[in-house]
Scaffold this active site. Sequence first.
Site, PDB file in Angstrom:
ATOM      1  N   ASP A 195       0.833  -1.190   0.000  1.00 44.19           N
ATOM      2  CA  ASP A 195       0.000   0.000   0.000  1.00 44.19           C
ATOM      3  C   ASP A 195       0.876   1.253   0.000  1.00 44.19           C
ATOM      4  OD1 ASP A 195      -2.340   1.428   0.203  1.00 44.19           O
ATOM      5  OD2 ASP A 195      -2.837   0.741   2.215  1.00 44.19           O
ATOM      6  N   ASP A 199     -10.542   4.304  -0.851  1.00 40.11           N
ATOM      7  CA  ASP A 199     -11.108   3.287   0.034  1.00 40.11           C
ATOM      8  C   ASP A 199     -12.637   3.294   0.027  1.00 40.11           C
ATOM      9  OD1 ASP A 199      -8.525   2.727   0.698  1.00 40.11           O
ATOM     10  OD2 ASP A 199      -8.696   3.296   2.805  1.00 40.11           O
TER      11      ASP A 199
END
Length: 429
Positions: free
Chosen positions: A175, A236
Amino acid sequence: MKSAKRRARLATAAVGVTVAVGAAMAPVTAAAGPPAVPTAQDGVAGTPPMGWNSWNSFGCDIDERLIRDTADALVGSGMRDAGYQYVVVDDCWFDPQRDPQGNLRANPERFPGGIRALADYVHSRGLKFGIYQVPTEKTCAQRGGTYPGATGSLGHEEQDARTFAEWGVDYLKYDWCSPEGTLEDQIAAFTKMRDALAATGRPIVYSINSNSYHPDKNGATHDWSPVANMWRTTEDIKPVWDSGNENEYPMGVVNIVEVNRGLAAQARPGHWNDPDMLEVGVYDVEGFKGLTDTEARAHLSMWAMMASPLIAGNNVTRMPDGIRDILTNREVVAVDQDPAGAQGVPVRDHGDREVWVKSMADGSRAVALFNRGERHAGIRTTAREAGLPEAPGYQVRDLWAHEDSTTDGEIRAEVPAHGVVLLRVSARG
């Protein structure tokens, strides 16, 4: 009414409809030069990876007992047998300090048995083990101040890859977690870990996210298929139908579908667009109460249509029977896991009423009648529009009602608000 940007995306997506639903899609050529990311030929990500990730329900509040209990629940609930095989431990699993040799190690209070023993337990349950790391200096929780230290893989790529292989890791979520860096910086950093993983000789699913903390959202604008098995295309997700955001935090179900709709050409076995994890059964997160069952079925249906990785994010140790039944609907999962690896595309659009089609390996078509709107609506298409050949009739299977019917070519259904009727249609005779 659609925005100008959405109308432009619809026009772009429609250009490839005939190829996508009527014939085999031409493969996208990966960048030359070894080592390549592991693919279906290596037993990695031949179909979109399925599993569970700790972040959506638990964030940093994780420990060894939770992961073991989750592995047990995946088995006991039938989720493992439905295809959910990866147990992915997200951020906050590590000691805030590396050891004197620079090696990563587990947080001794949260994971006293260590990661290797935890991976062994997950494997003993017939599951696979995944873990989280970043290519920059701090993980997202460290950068946001909710977890101490600076233990990212920057400068430790080969060392960390070897550690993961030694621990028995089967899946790495990598990430970005930084507002800094150009696209070229991101490509270089993600490629460096790709090569480090390949050098270990262990087949590890490589999942990357270039979007987190980064303003450019390169996941939706760059083809990452030469670099990773799956790559996040959006910001997200949260358990909400529509957040009103185009590609900013937080994202709802329909907002993510909007981003992903034009990216079908780069999806294929071994390489998948990742529209983020499933919010089915996730409730009361950051003020979002969660999806209704109708919305949850639509969420899973559209992820299956988009050949998306299906990574559950709910608390499976306390999962209501209704949520279990949604997640383990094998007919819907089969659409996602179809070996042809085609990502579905929209073929008809009337405002909030859409028709999506996905080519299946057996020649049938998955057809989603998708109602994004606030009112019950009739939605129709035809077998011809779905790319099926002329035939004396067609067999129609409703994948949520588990009912069969026939048609001479007309396909229509009444679809609830925020809902989907998901069909599998094949020519008879």
